[in-house]
Every structure is written in C-alpha cells, then in structure tokens.
Motif scaffolding. Structure first.
Motif, PDB file in Angstrom:
ATOM      1  N   ASP A 532       2.097   5.689  -4.140  1.00 59.99           N
ATOM      2  CA  ASP A 532       3.107   7.238  -4.712  1.00 59.99           C
ATOM      3  C   ASP A 532       3.694   6.540  -5.844  1.00 59.99           C
ATOM      4  N   ARG A 533       4.884   6.624  -4.968  1.00 61.27           N
ATOM      5  CA  ARG A 533       6.123   6.237  -5.615  1.00 61.27           C
ATOM      6  C   ARG A 533       5.904   5.476  -7.706  1.00 61.27           C
ATOM      7  N   VAL A 534       4.607   4.695  -7.942  1.00 59.70           N
ATOM      8  CA  VAL A 534       4.441   3.643  -8.771  1.00 59.70           C
ATOM      9  C   VAL A 534       3.750   5.241  -9.704  1.00 59.70           C
ATOM     10  N   LYS A 535       3.194   5.716  -8.875  1.00 64.79           N
ATOM     11  CA  LYS A 535       1.757   6.749  -9.757  1.00 64.79           C
ATOM     12  C   LYS A 535       3.193   8.053 -10.239  1.00 64.79           C
ATOM     13  N   THR A 536       4.179   8.300  -9.803  1.00 68.49           N
ATOM     14  CA  THR A 536       4.882   9.630 -10.186  1.00 68.49           C
ATOM     15  C   THR A 536       6.226   8.919 -11.106  1.00 68.49           C
ATOM     16  N   HIS A 537       6.495   6.964 -10.765  1.00 68.91           N
ATOM     17  CA  HIS A 537       7.657   6.890 -11.691  1.00 68.91           C
ATOM     18  C   HIS A 537       7.202   5.723 -12.088  1.00 68.91           C
ATOM     19  N   SER A 538       8.386   5.417 -13.346  1.00 73.10           N
ATOM     20  CA  SER A 538       8.445   3.968 -14.366  1.00 73.10           C
ATOM     21  C   SER A 538       9.139   3.233 -13.857  1.00 73.10           C
ATOM     22  N   TYR A 539       8.745   1.679 -13.249  1.00 73.27           N
ATOM     23  CA  TYR A 539      10.070   0.639 -12.946  1.00 73.27           C
ATOM     24  C   TYR A 539       9.531  -0.416 -13.714  1.00 73.27           C
ATOM     25  N   ASP A 540      10.204  -0.470 -13.788  1.00 71.52           N
ATOM     26  CA  ASP A 540      10.707  -2.193 -14.664  1.00 71.52           C
ATOM     27  C   ASP A 540       9.988  -3.483 -13.941  1.00 71.52           C
ATOM     28  N   VAL A 541      10.469  -3.632 -12.521  1.00 72.06           N
ATOM     29  CA  VAL A 541      10.400  -4.307 -11.546  1.00 72.06           C
ATOM     30  C   VAL A 541       9.768  -4.076  -9.734  1.00 72.06           C
ATOM     31  N   ILE A 542       8.836  -4.786  -9.373  1.00 69.99           N
ATOM     32  CA  ILE A 542       8.137  -4.385  -7.842  1.00 69.99           C
ATOM     33  C   ILE A 542       8.114  -5.433  -7.108  1.00 69.99           C
ATOM     34  N   LEU A 543       8.877  -4.799  -6.117  1.00 71.88           N
ATOM     35  CA  LEU A 543       9.149  -6.102  -5.247  1.00 71.88           C
ATOM     36  C   LEU A 543       8.869  -5.763  -4.358  1.00 71.88           C
ATOM     37  N   MET A 544       7.579  -6.493  -3.627  1.00 72.11           N
ATOM     38  CA  MET A 544       6.655  -5.964  -2.233  1.00 72.11           C
ATOM     39  C   MET A 544       6.731  -7.206  -1.078  1.00 72.11           C
ATOM     40  N   ASP A 545       7.101  -6.203  -0.464  1.00 67.52           N
ATOM     41  CA  ASP A 545       6.749  -7.246   1.310  1.00 67.52           C
ATOM     42  C   ASP A 545       5.458  -7.576   0.979  1.00 67.52           C
ATOM     43  N   MET A 546       4.829  -8.823   1.671  1.00 66.52           N
ATOM     44  CA  MET A 546       3.354  -8.683   2.060  1.00 66.52           C
ATOM     45  C   MET A 546       2.817  -8.003   3.298  1.00 66.52           C
ATOM     46  N   HIS A 547       3.356  -7.894   4.089  1.00 62.79           N
ATOM     47  CA  HIS A 547       3.023  -7.380   5.571  1.00 62.79           C
ATOM     48  C   HIS A 547       3.737  -5.852   5.982  1.00 62.79           C
ATOM     49  N   MET A 548       2.868  -5.655   5.792  1.00 64.17           N
ATOM     50  CA  MET A 548       3.732  -3.855   5.896  1.00 64.17           C
ATOM     51  C   MET A 548       2.686  -2.801   6.598  1.00 64.17           C
ATOM     52  N   PRO A 549       2.820  -1.604   7.483  1.00 68.25           N
ATOM     53  CA  PRO A 549       2.651  -0.538   8.331  1.00 68.25           C
ATOM     54  C   PRO A 549       1.326  -0.101   6.677  1.00 68.25           C
ATOM     55  N   GLU A 550       0.045   0.228   7.328  1.00 70.30           N
ATOM     56  CA  GLU A 550      -0.543   1.387   6.651  1.00 70.30           C
ATOM     57  C   GLU A 550      -1.344   0.751   5.944  1.00 70.30           C
ATOM     58  N   VAL A 551      -0.604   0.479   4.722  1.00 69.93           N
ATOM     59  CA  VAL A 551      -1.201  -0.744   3.354  1.00 69.93           C
ATOM     60  C   VAL A 551      -0.446  -2.009   3.033  1.00 69.93           C
ATOM     61  N   ASP A 552      -0.925  -2.718   3.272  1.00 69.83           N
ATOM     62  CA  ASP A 552      -0.415  -3.966   3.292  1.00 69.83           C
ATOM     63  C   ASP A 552       0.315  -4.098   1.620  1.00 69.83           C
ATOM     64  N   GLY A 553       1.053  -5.043   1.306  1.00 71.94           N
ATOM     65  CA  GLY A 553       1.463  -5.862   0.043  1.00 71.94           C
ATOM     66  C   GLY A 553       0.161  -6.018  -1.038  1.00 71.94           C
ATOM     67  N   ILE A 554      -0.524  -7.119  -0.547  1.00 74.42           N
ATOM     68  CA  ILE A 554      -2.012  -7.407  -1.497  1.00 74.42           C
ATOM     69  C   ILE A 554      -2.307  -6.131  -1.698  1.00 74.42           C
ATOM     70  N   GLU A 555      -3.110  -4.912  -0.730  1.00 76.79           N
ATOM     71  CA  GLU A 555      -3.768  -3.753  -0.676  1.00 76.79           C
ATOM     72  C   GLU A 555      -2.937  -3.190  -1.599  1.00 76.79           C
ATOM     73  N   ALA A 556      -1.521  -2.807  -1.575  1.00 76.25           N
ATOM     74  CA  ALA A 556      -1.205  -1.962  -2.604  1.00 76.25           C
ATOM     75  C   ALA A 556      -1.062  -2.444  -4.155  1.00 76.25           C
ATOM     76  N   ALA A 557      -1.056  -3.997  -4.547  1.00 75.69           N
ATOM     77  CA  ALA A 557      -0.878  -4.448  -5.103  1.00 75.69           C
ATOM     78  C   ALA A 557      -2.092  -4.411  -6.198  1.00 75.69           C
ATOM     79  N   LYS A 558      -3.390  -4.375  -5.640  1.00 82.39           N
ATOM     80  CA  LYS A 558      -4.485  -4.101  -6.606  1.00 82.39           C
ATOM     81  C   LYS A 558      -4.900  -2.951  -6.890  1.00 82.39           C
TER      82      LYS A 558
END
Length: 623
Positions: A532-558
């Motif tokens: 949701d944040r990437v949809k509404t903001h512009s970032y230079d880098v995203i640091l993504m943890d692999m294991h998170m609730p609701e949507v994990d890092g792999i699915e979020a990256a996809k």
C-alpha cells in the motif's frame, strides 16, 4: 548415457545424476509456465536455465492451494535410471507457483527413509536457526548502538561482554547448520573470481588484533607465481582459513602464526597448497586424528582445550574434501603445528605480483622467527636478492656497516638498545609496528626512522617501497590497517527508504541505522502495508523482511513487481534470517534484487543502501 529433456515438464521428468546435490528452485507464472529456474535445477537436468524458460511445469499436478503448501515426491527418469525428488509447492496469491525440490536418493531401496530423515533434520535445524537469528539480530544490533553511546567503563565492559557472547552464539549456530548441511550432502560450492592475495592477507589482518593482544606475531605470504585471479568458493576457503588460523592464535602463547599459500603446479588448473604454521603448544601424535572428528577436542591434559563445539575442524576438513583435497597436520608437543591443505581451481592467465628490481641490501632486524620467515619469503618474492637477518641490535648495526646503502627493516622491539640508534647508521630505515603501537610513531620519527609498516605487512607495500623505483621517491609511511571502503556505487543524496519489518526490536535497530546514515525511512509492519505504501509513495530502496503476517515478503515483492510504471522497478533488498542458499534463491525468484542476512552489521545495511539507492531494479512483471 544421453541426456534427454521431455517435451512437457509435468509429472515424472528426466534427470541426470550429479555429484553435488542442491535444492532445485522453479517459479511458474499463473499459466504454469516457468519464468525462473535456478542454476542447480538446470545443472541437475544437464541444461541451461534458458532452456526451461516458458516451458510448462507441474510435477505434482497443482496440488497446492493459497495458504496450503503441498509436499510430495516424484520420480525423475533417464533411460533405465530413476531418481527421486521431494518437492514443496507454494501457490502465491498472484497465481504464481514456487517449487522447491530436493533430490532425495538414487532410487536405491533402503536409502529413501535415511535421506528423508536427513532432510527433515536439516529443515528443522534451518528453521531453528532462523528463529534464533532474529532475536540475535536485535541483541547484537542494539548492543552495538549502546556501545556507540557514552558509557561508564564498567557499563562498557558489560555491553562488550554481551556482544561477545552474542557473536559466540552466532558462530555456534553457523557451525551447527554448516555441519548439518554437509552431513545431509547439501554443501553448496560456488565458483566466482577472487584474489588469493586479498583472501590470505585479509585473514591475517582480521586476526591481528587477537594476536597482538596475546603478544604474538601473525604474518601472511602468497607465492608470486600463484595466478592473480582464481575461480572458486572464496567464502568457503575463508571459512577454512579462519578456523585453522583462529585455532593457531588460540593455542599459541609465544612466537606467532604464519599463513602461507604456495603454487604446487599449474597446467589447465592451478594446484595450490596453503600452510598455517604456529609456534604453539603442539598436538600429541595419538590425538591428531581425533581433532577432526565431530564434537571432539584434544584432551585437557595436553593443554589444548578451549570453548566451542569441536565442530570447526570437522567442518573445515569436509569443505576441503568437497573441493577435492584434504587437511593434513604435522605437529609435536612443544614444537608447534602445521596444518596444510591443497585445492585445485581454474584461473586467469594473469600471473601474480611479479618480482621487481631491488638492488639495495635489506637488513631485517627482529628477534621473531615468525617475522623473519615471512619477511624472507616476501622479500624474495619482491625481487630482493641480498637479505641479511639480525636478531639483536648489535648484529643489525654490524650488518648495516658491512652493507653500504642498505635499507633497514627494524622491528619495534629492537629500535633502542644502544647509544646510537640503528636509524642513524642506516641510509634508509623503516620500523615495523603493530596497529596498537601507533602512539610510538612521533618518538620513532625523532629517532630518525623515515617510515613505518603496520603489521601484518603486505607484499605489495614492500615491493612498492623497496623497489629501485620506489626508493627513488621520498620516504613514506605505509599504514596497512584495513580500512572500510564504500561500495563503488554510492548514494550521493539522502534516500527515501521503505522498511517492511514486523519485529519491533529489529525495526527500531534498522530505523536507527538508516536515520544515522542521513536517510528518510518509513515503516511497514507487514507485507500488505508495504504494498500500500509503495502504491502511494515513491521510494529509492525497499528493505523487505521475509516472514511477516498477512502478506509475507516474497508475496509482497511479487505484487510490487506487478505494479505500473517505475514503482515496479524499485530495488527490493530482502532482510532474512534464513541461512539456506535455497531461501536466498527464493528471494531472487520472487523478484528481489539482493539480500542481507541477519544478524547484520550497521555497515552491511548502509553499504546495501549505497549500492541500490541510485539504480533501478532489472526486475518487473514486464521483464
């Protein structure tokens, strides 16, 4: 046996037997067509990864559901030979499917249960490793931040003890996981270019503070005939060297340690022998074979015990054996030890550091046999033909007077010792210092020394300073203390960083490091918030943890890679406590650009931001 690929990669598939078994990773799009295949997968089937792209793949017939991974076994066949592969299938919300396969056995009855048990144990240990690494990242990171503040001496000592204990626990976790990988036949060796000179020297410099604290020497030498660039697994070689040299430092109280690399022969490949020599307490002959056994150490009555699991040497030997060599030990009680191993690697034609012209006599003034040996080898490699060793001040003065125009290399322990300083007698003089002895430099300059080398001394610096060309230049000081250099690609402006991390302690740690580096950071507590944040903001880098609730890092990256425009090309760096290479392959397969393993140092994080902060990702749904 001819290698054949099936026209359709569903059901039982063809395979070739390989000596090295790694996890096989495949990512399919929503239509069941392969969009990513790992190198291990392609190698297993005797092809290239490009051969598989766009092909249908469904070994289990689509058994997984969203939130319900499937595990099953298939048979891969070539002619009359059959091989078994265990698959884990994960269906993403995007419709894509991730397959992780493990070659289980050669199809020999009776082997399957043993292989399954080994893989089960390895996955259990990998999971436990992840669970322990996550809090360790907080412990080590927060302790590091605490040590950056103003503390009372006793408070600093307590904090340093916490950090040292955390580092020891991390080393134990790594040893246990490495041993389990090797025991399960899952040791993964990579081939990449590296410099043998940099590798050996960096190990000596890494262990130098520990050696100096004990009042012993540590030195390094690399045969100039060794090619400048080798192709092999530098990280595994580093692991072996750190273990052997670290043990040498641990069990040596006087004298010192030398790490040497020699060229044995060079034809189509380069055969190299590495020796780690110490002047320590030695190892009795009757226990020398036992020290390579798992969970074993030399007995206490021999004076060679220390904290640890006893896995280090067992792991080191298994790594070297996987490279086609072995580790040998030559030792006697009270006479020190010599650990040696050989390995054979591909190389580039470029030779190493070639001898230069050193016409001036070189006087080496030191009472250390370790420093004497290493300097003699290094000076010979630089092209010096007239080297005289003196172990006392009087002997050094006599040698200087007998060799007009000589260059003096004087260990700091022999810089005094008489009414007339050695530097006054020599035409050109350098003093040899440990990093902790820098405070003596002004005093030594007043004694007439024109320059200094910081130990462990680099061959390249000796060549630069002592060659005829180098001596024509003004005398300079050579500070060889390792310096932290920034990556080639530097972020030249403050970055806007998105941190997706659900662990509060790790989030505070990473946020503090990012802000200290001058960047802005937004926090997302799970993968969906990150999207949701990437949809509404512009970032230079995203640091993504692999294991998170609701949507994990792999699915979020996809999902981010499927966004429109430039947002889909925002660099994504995985933050993972998973130590298995297959887990990192999953990150890349999901469209992530890089990864940082937990626990990480602050410099690891800032270097990664510098690396990716000014570029666009090559991954996107379109690519």
């Amino acid at each position: 046996m001819d290698r054949a690929l099936p026209s359709d990669a569903s059901g039982a598939v063809g395979a070739t037997k390989t000596d090295t078994i790694s996890e096989l990773i495949v990512m399919c799009d929503a239509n069941g067509l392969i969009r990513f295949a790992s190198r291990a997968f392609a190698t297993y089937f005797g092809t290239t990864t490009e051969d598989w792209l766009g092909r249908p793949f469904s070994p289990g017939g689509g058994k997984a559901g969203i939130g319900a991974p499937a595990a099953y076994r298939t048979v891969a066949s070539v002619g009359e030979h059959e091989f078994i592969i265990d698959w884990e299938e994960t269906l993403m919300a995007s419709g894509e499917t991730l397959y992780a396969g493990t070659p289980a056995s050669d199809g020999v009855p009776g082997d399957e249960d043993e292989t399954i048990n080994a893989d089960t144990d390895l996955r259990w240990l990998a999971t436990m490793s992840h669970e322990m690494r996550t809090p360790l990242n907080g412990i080590l990171g927060m302790t590091g931040l605490l040590l950056d503040t103003t503390l009372e001496p006793n408070q600093r000592a307590y904090a340093e003890s916490v950090r040292e204990s955390g580092v020891a626990l991390l080393a134990l976790i790594n040893d246990l996981l490495d041993f389990a990988k090797i025991d399960a036949g899952r040791l993964e060796l990579n081939a990449a270019p590296f410099s043998p000179y940099t590798l050996v020297q960096s190990i000596a410099e890494l262990l130098s503070p520990r050696a100096t604290d004990k009042g012993i020497e540590i030195a390094a030498y690399v045969d100039h005939k060794i090619p400048a660039k080798l192709f092999g697994d530098e990280a595994r070689l580093r692991q072996v060297l750190i273990n052997l040299a670290g043990n040498a430092v641990k069990f040596t109280e006087t004298g010192g340690i030398t790490i040497e690399a020699h060229l044995v022969e060079q034809a189509d490949r380069a055969l190299i022998r590495v020796d780690v020599l110490d002047t320590g307490i030695g190892i009795p002959e009757d226990v020398q074979s036992a020290i390579f056994q798992e969970f074993s150490q030399a007995k206490a009555e021999h004076g060679r015990t220390g904290e640890g699991t006893g896995l280090g040497l067992a792991i080191a030997r298994k790594i070297v054996r996987a490279m086609g060599g072995d580790i040998a030990v030559d030792s006697a009680v009270g006479k020190g030890s010599k650990f040696s191993f050989e390995f054979e690697l591909d190389f580039e034609e470029a030779a190493g550091q070639q001898p230069t012209s050193v016409s001036a006599p070189i006087i080496v003034a030191t009472s250390s046999s370790v420093l004497t040996r290493s300097l003699q080898l290094q000076l010979k490699a630089t092209g010096a033909s007239n080297v005289v060793v003196a172990d006392t001040t009087d002997a050094a003065r006599t040698a200087i007077e007998a060799n007009p125009g000589a260059v003096l290399l004087c260990d700091i322990d022999l810089t005094g010792g008489g009414p007339e300083a050695l530097s006054d007698v020599a035409e050109r003089s350098y003093v040899l210092l440990s990093p902790q002895a820098r405070g003596h430099i002004p005093q030594l300059k007043n004694k007439g020394f024109g320059g200094y080398f910081i130990k462990p001394i680099r061959q390249s610096s000796l060549s630069e300073q002592l060659s005829d060309e180098g001596q024509a230049k003004p005398s300079t000081s050579v500070d060889e203390t390792p310096k932290v250099s920034a990556p080639e690609t530097q972020a030249t402006r403050p970055l806007r960083v998105l941190l997706a991390e659900d662990n509060k302690i790790n989030a505070v740690l990473a946020t503090t490091i990012i802000k200290r580096a001058g960047h802005h950071v937004d926090l997302a507590n799970n993968g969906q918030e990150a999207i949701d944040r990437v949809k509404t903001h512009s970032y230079d880098v995203i640091l993504m943890d692999m294991h998170m609730p609701e949507v994990d890092g792999i699915e979020a990256a996809k999902k981010i890679r499927n966004l429109d425009g430039d947002k889909a090309q925002t660099p994504i760096v995985a933050l993972t406590a998973n130590a298995m290479a297959s887990d990192r392959q999953k990150c890349i397969g999901a469209g992530m650009d890089d990864f940082i393993s937990k626990p990480f140092e602050p410099s690891d994080l800032t270097d990664m931001l510098a690396k990716w902060g000014s570029v666009k990702s090559e991954y996107s749904a379109a690519s």
